[in-house]
Design an enzyme around this catalytic site. Structure first.
Site, PDB file in Angstrom:
ATOM      1  N   ALA A   1       0.848  -1.355  -0.210  1.00 30.25           N
ATOM      2  CA  ALA A   1       0.095  -0.030  -0.036  1.00 30.25           C
ATOM      3  C   ALA A   1       0.986   1.193   0.026  1.00 30.25           C
ATOM      4  O   ALA A   1       0.742   2.101  -0.950  1.00 30.25           O
ATOM      5  CB  ALA A   1      -0.941   0.080   1.244  1.00 30.25           C
ATOM      6  N   ALA A   2       1.887   1.453   0.959  1.00 31.22           N
ATOM      7  CA  ALA A   2       2.472   2.536   1.095  1.00 31.22           C
ATOM      8  C   ALA A   2       3.660   2.734  -0.036  1.00 31.22           C
ATOM      9  O   ALA A   2       3.629   3.843  -0.677  1.00 31.22           O
ATOM     10  CB  ALA A   2       3.167   2.640   2.442  1.00 31.22           C
TER      11      ALA A   2
ATOM     12  N   ARG B   1       4.362  10.320 -11.053  1.00 34.77           N
ATOM     13  CA  ARG B   1       3.412  11.323 -11.647  1.00 34.77           C
ATOM     14  C   ARG B   1       4.175  12.851 -11.350  1.00 34.77           C
ATOM     15  O   ARG B   1       4.140  13.637 -12.277  1.00 34.77           O
ATOM     16  CB  ARG B   1       2.134  11.098 -10.740  1.00 34.77           C
TER      17      ARG B   1
ATOM     18  N   GLU C   1      10.851  -5.032  -3.820  1.00 33.64           N
ATOM     19  CA  GLU C   1       9.889  -5.656  -3.092  1.00 33.64           C
ATOM     20  C   GLU C   1      10.628  -7.109  -2.747  1.00 33.64           C
ATOM     21  O   GLU C   1      10.697  -7.771  -3.796  1.00 33.64           O
ATOM     22  CB  GLU C   1       8.617  -5.882  -3.640  1.00 33.64           C
TER      23      GLU C   1
ATOM     24  N   SER D   1       1.080  -4.401  -4.487  1.00 36.39           N
ATOM     25  CA  SER D   1      -0.288  -3.649  -4.508  1.00 36.39           C
ATOM     26  C   SER D   1      -1.435  -4.766  -4.417  1.00 36.39           C
ATOM     27  O   SER D   1      -1.992  -4.831  -5.337  1.00 36.39           O
ATOM     28  CB  SER D   1      -0.250  -3.084  -6.105  1.00 36.39           C
TER      29      SER D   1
ATOM     30  N   CYS E   1      -6.380  -6.548   3.225  1.00 36.43           N
ATOM     31  CA  CYS E   1      -7.705  -6.363   4.185  1.00 36.43           C
ATOM     32  C   CYS E   1      -8.690  -7.486   3.661  1.00 36.43           C
ATOM     33  O   CYS E   1      -9.847  -7.698   4.640  1.00 36.43           O
ATOM     34  CB  CYS E   1      -8.259  -4.925   4.183  1.00 36.43           C
TER      35      CYS E   1
ATOM     36  N   ARG F   1       2.989   2.710 -15.902  1.00 32.77           N
ATOM     37  CA  ARG F   1       3.472   3.788 -15.098  1.00 32.77           C
ATOM     38  C   ARG F   1       4.934   4.169 -15.139  1.00 32.77           C
ATOM     39  O   ARG F   1       5.449   5.181 -14.527  1.00 32.77           O
ATOM     40  CB  ARG F   1       3.091   3.713 -13.651  1.00 32.77           C
TER      41      ARG F   1
ATOM     42  N   ASP G   1       2.851   0.993   7.541  1.00 37.53           N
ATOM     43  CA  ASP G   1       2.823   0.387   8.971  1.00 37.53           C
ATOM     44  C   ASP G   1       4.209   0.354   9.568  1.00 37.53           C
ATOM     45  O   ASP G   1       4.340   0.055  10.604  1.00 37.53           O
ATOM     46  CB  ASP G   1       2.511  -1.040   8.564  1.00 37.53           C
TER      47      ASP G   1
ATOM     48  N   TYR H   1     -32.457  11.275   8.440  1.00 37.93           N
ATOM     49  CA  TYR H   1     -33.495  10.456   8.844  1.00 37.93           C
ATOM     50  C   TYR H   1     -34.439   9.753   7.949  1.00 37.93           C
ATOM     51  O   TYR H   1     -34.800  10.539   7.110  1.00 37.93           O
ATOM     52  CB  TYR H   1     -34.270  11.031  10.183  1.00 37.93           C
TER      53      TYR H   1
HETATM   54  C1  LIG Z   1      -6.330  -9.944   7.271  1.00 39.34           C
HETATM   55  C2  LIG Z   1      -5.980  -8.094   7.546  1.00 39.34           C
HETATM   56  C3  LIG Z   1      -7.075  -7.454   7.465  1.00 39.34           C
HETATM   57  C4  LIG Z   1      -6.867  -6.012   7.265  1.00 39.34           C
HETATM   58  N1  LIG Z   1      -7.984  -5.213   7.523  1.00 39.34           N
HETATM   59  C5  LIG Z   1      -7.900  -3.938   7.313  1.00 39.34           C
HETATM   60  C6  LIG Z   1      -8.883  -2.799   7.156  1.00 39.34           C
HETATM   61  O1  LIG Z   1      -9.943  -3.300   7.147  1.00 39.34           O
HETATM   62  N2  LIG Z   1      -8.778  -1.655   6.993  1.00 39.34           N
HETATM   63  C7  LIG Z   1      -7.359  -1.355   7.044  1.00 39.34           C
HETATM   64  O2  LIG Z   1      -7.343   0.076   7.034  1.00 39.34           O
HETATM   65  N3  LIG Z   1      -6.421  -1.834   7.303  1.00 39.34           N
HETATM   66  C8  LIG Z   1      -6.481  -3.161   7.219  1.00 39.34           C
HETATM   67  N4  LIG Z   1      -5.444  -4.009   7.340  1.00 39.34           N
HETATM   68  C9  LIG Z   1      -3.898  -3.529   7.513  1.00 39.34           C
HETATM   69  C10 LIG Z   1      -3.603  -3.023   5.885  1.00 39.34           C
HETATM   70  O3  LIG Z   1      -3.350  -4.314   5.370  1.00 39.34           O
HETATM   71  C11 LIG Z   1      -2.106  -2.622   6.414  1.00 39.34           C
HETATM   72  O4  LIG Z   1      -2.013  -1.355   6.991  1.00 39.34           O
HETATM   73  C12 LIG Z   1      -1.129  -2.323   4.891  1.00 39.34           C
HETATM   74  O5  LIG Z   1      -1.049  -3.530   4.314  1.00 39.34           O
HETATM   75  C13 LIG Z   1       0.117  -1.506   5.160  1.00 39.34           C
HETATM   76  O6  LIG Z   1       0.610  -1.239   4.068  1.00 39.34           O
HETATM   77  P1  LIG Z   1       2.150  -0.951   4.000  1.00 39.34           P
HETATM   78  O7  LIG Z   1       2.398  -1.026   2.504  1.00 39.34           O
HETATM   79  O8  LIG Z   1       2.476  -0.171   4.996  1.00 39.34           O
HETATM   80  O9  LIG Z   1       2.792  -2.322   4.565  1.00 39.34           O
HETATM   81  P2  LIG Z   1       2.664  -3.858   4.126  1.00 39.34           P
HETATM   82  O10 LIG Z   1       1.444  -4.438   3.561  1.00 39.34           O
HETATM   83  O11 LIG Z   1       3.297  -4.665   5.309  1.00 39.34           O
HETATM   84  O12 LIG Z   1       4.005  -4.126   2.805  1.00 39.34           O
HETATM   85  C14 LIG Z   1       5.133  -3.937   3.189  1.00 39.34           C
HETATM   86  C15 LIG Z   1       5.909  -4.613   1.930  1.00 39.34           C
HETATM   87  O13 LIG Z   1       7.559  -4.576   2.363  1.00 39.34           O
HETATM   88  C16 LIG Z   1       8.097  -5.568   1.843  1.00 39.34           C
HETATM   89  N5  LIG Z   1       9.637  -5.481   2.575  1.00 39.34           N
HETATM   90  C17 LIG Z   1       9.680  -5.406   3.691  1.00 39.34           C
HETATM   91  N6  LIG Z   1      10.917  -5.370   3.972  1.00 39.34           N
HETATM   92  C18 LIG Z   1      11.605  -5.454   2.837  1.00 39.34           C
HETATM   93  C19 LIG Z   1      12.976  -5.391   2.326  1.00 39.34           C
HETATM   94  N7  LIG Z   1      13.800  -5.313   3.270  1.00 39.34           N
HETATM   95  N8  LIG Z   1      13.115  -5.330   1.234  1.00 39.34           N
HETATM   96  C20 LIG Z   1      12.151  -5.269   0.013  1.00 39.34           C
HETATM   97  N9  LIG Z   1      10.757  -5.398   0.693  1.00 39.34           N
HETATM   98  C21 LIG Z   1      10.709  -5.438   1.928  1.00 39.34           C
HETATM   99  C22 LIG Z   1       7.290  -6.605   2.486  1.00 39.34           C
HETATM  100  O14 LIG Z   1       7.516  -7.805   1.728  1.00 39.34           O
HETATM  101  C23 LIG Z   1       5.995  -6.223   2.011  1.00 39.34           C
HETATM  102  O15 LIG Z   1       5.432  -6.658   0.826  1.00 39.34           O
HETATM  103  C24 LIG Z   1      -5.639  -5.393   7.441  1.00 39.34           C
HETATM  104  C25 LIG Z   1      -4.422  -6.191   7.403  1.00 39.34           C
HETATM  105  C26 LIG Z   1      -4.644  -7.860   7.324  1.00 39.34           C
HETATM  106  C27 LIG Z   1      -3.358  -8.676   7.336  1.00 39.34           C
END
Ligand SMILES: Cc1cc2nc3c(=O)[nH]c(=O)nc-3n(C[C@H](O)[C@H](O)[C@H](O)COP(=O)(O)OP(=O)(O)OC[C@H]3O[C@@H](n4cnc5c(N)ncnc54)[C@H](O)[C@@H]3O)c2cc1C
Length: 445
Positions: free
Chosen positions: A11-12, A22, A33, A39, A43, A71, A278, A420
């Site tokens: 996500a981030a 962009r 990755e 991507s 959730c 992109r 995260d 309402y």
């Molecule tokens: C079952 C579940 C349900 C969820 N439900 C919700 C919801 O309803 N609403 C909500 O807001 N959020 C929800 N979340 C949380 C949401 O999915 C996360 O907040 C979001 O995925 C965070 O995105 P991110 O990119 O910060 O981190 P991540 O999704 O953790 O992605 C980080 C990526 O970095 C990669 N990475 C890490 N270290 C390295 C490295 N050294 N070199 C290369 N790559 C690396 C990892 O492999 C990973 O792919 C849920 C999560 C889960 C698991």
């Protein structure tokens, strides 16, 4: 031409990379990755598991190839950042065929979080899973298809544990949820947690709270301090930790929460290094402190800002109030702001007021009760937090989140002009009733 490197492709990371490209089409944008997938919406994993007909790849938002071709992003899956030299502006990368150094002008760390694995015997046995990455979801689906599992044990009753209970009940399994704390969804007020637990039980889930898992034995018996629970599938959902090893080893500052400390522009302590999602903290607008509330909403927004700023902008992340929601079978659950204990811990003189009201007009069939807990500052009546459970609690909590952003008091809330119509809401929406009850309780203290 400058080079922007992003570590992490969910996500981030992909928000950052897309935004950077962009803003600066001339820049070289490289994403590293370590896994095979990018991507995707983690959730949706529990709901995808519930439906055997759906492919796990349905959760992919934009396919890797499209980032490359449409992109212009140099997206490298299977490439792990294993070292970071912030003085030399270099990332050490490991891939299948070896290692290489990659220089950068700007860097975005979006390494996310990892599921906590139980430090117990048997935690790595086949049939024991966490739910975090796309491949975790794929592995659980494969296990269900291959073994015809009948009994599932879920360790941990946070929101992921509850969603997995619903998913596996939906697949027809007997489900037992084991929670160490003395209530399910430990971050929630006890009144809300009790209703979540009743809903789990009403849908045939066995729930044990205050129980400690001591080991998982081959053949899958989950040993607890109260005896063994047999299983064909074990889901460990005991929380997550930010992936900060790389940042920490590079000397980048971490906050008190253990996640990467960032300013409002997503800058870390290292020059031209940003962090988002995260793995990073965010400013909590009610406490005023940096907090770690790892959610997809924040990850997308912070990623976008980190990417824009890595491309030369100076945008600010507005901060969070900690709004989150989930579904427990037929009920929606939402929270925003501070819980009572949290508010008091932060030094607020706060009260919690509880109310219950119908979700729809009295003449209209169906609906549920909606239970609301408002956390309010005693002296001023300012709303500090709210939690809700019932029909449409997910959207109603957004009204309360907006009130938090606006710094509203319960008097302000009571005066809101909310919609309402009998199928949608009673004349006095549960949000308004909650405000009235809180105002009266404040007056009585
Ligand atoms: C079952 C579940 C349900 C969820 N439900 C919700 C919801 O309803 N609403 C909500 O807001 N959020 C929800 N979340 C949380 C949401 O999915 C996360 O907040 C979001 O995925 C965070 O995105 P991110 O990119 O910060 O981190 P991540 O999704 O953790 O992605 C980080 C990526 O970095 C990669 N990475 C890490 N270290 C390295 C490295 N050294 N070199 C290369 N790559 C690396 C990892 O492999 C990973 O792919 C849920 C999560 C889960 C698991």
């Amino acid at each position: 031409m400058s080079r922007i490197v992003v570590i992490g492709g969910v996500a981030a990371g992909m928000s950052a990379a897309s935004q950077a490209k962009r803003r600066r089409p001339d820049a070289e944008v490289i994403v590293l990755e370590r896994g095979p997938d990018v991507s995707y919406g983690a959730c949706g994993i529990p709901y995808n598991i519930e439906d055997p007909a759906r492919e796990i790849d349905d959760l992919v938002v934009i396919a890797a190839e499209r980032f490359r071709t449409e992109r212009g992003i140099d997206l490298r899956t299977g490439h792990e950042a294993i070292g970071l030299d912030v003085a030399g502006r270099t990332v050490r990368v490991r891939e299948r065929s070896g290692e290489y150094d990659l220089g950068y002008d700007r860097l975005v760390i979006a390494t996310g979080a990892a599921a906590v694995r139980l430090p117990l015997p048997g935690a790595d046995l086949p049939g024991v899973f966490v739910v975090r990455e796309l491949r975790d979801g794929a592995a659980i689906k494969q296990h269900l298809a291959a073994t015809r599992a009948r009994r599932a044990v879920i360790i941990g009753a946070g929101y992921v544990g509850v969603e997995m209970a619903e998913a596996l009940r939906g697949r027809g399994l007997e489900v037992t949820v084991l929670e160490k704390a003395d209530q399910v969804v430990p971050g929630f007020e006890p009144a809300i947690a009790a209703i979540v637990q009743d809903e789990l039980v009403r849908h045939g889930t066995r729930v044990e709270t205050g129980v400690s898992v001591t080991a998982i034995e081959p053949g899958l018996a989950v040993q607890t301090d109260r005896g063994a629970v047999p299983a064909d599938l074990v889901v460990v959902a005991v929380g997550i930790r930010p992936n900060v090893a790389l940042a920490r080893a590079a000397g980048i500052g971490l906050g008190d929460t253990g996640a990467i400390a960032v300013d409002d522009e997503q800058r870390t302590s290292a020059p031209d290094v940003f962090a988002a999602g995260d793995c990073a903290e965010a400013r909590h607008l009610i406490s005023g402190h940096l907090a770690w509330v790892p959610l997809g909403t924040t990850a997308n927004k912070q990623g976008k800002i980190a990417g824009a700023n890595a491309a030369g902008a100076a945008e600010r992340f507005a901060g969070i109030v900690g709004t989150a929601g989930f579904k427990a079978f037929d009920l929606e659950v939402g929270r925003t702001g501070l819980g009572l204990a949290e508010a008091r811990h932060l030094g607020f003189d706060a009260i919690a007021s509880r109310s219950r009201h119908k979700s729809r007009g009295h003449s209209y069939p169906g609906g549920t009760d909606v239970t609301t807990v408002l956390v309010v500052e005693r002296a001023t009546g300012r709303l500090l937090g709210a939690q809700m459970i019932g029909e449409d609690a997910g959207k109603r909590i957004d009204v309360l989140a907006t009130a938090l952003h606006a710094g509203m008091t319960v008097d302000d809330l009571e005066g809101l002009d909310l919609a309402y119509a009998p199928p949608l809401a009673p004349v006095y929406d549960p949000v308004l009733i909650a405000a009235t009850v809180a105002r009266k309780e404040l007056a009585a203290t």
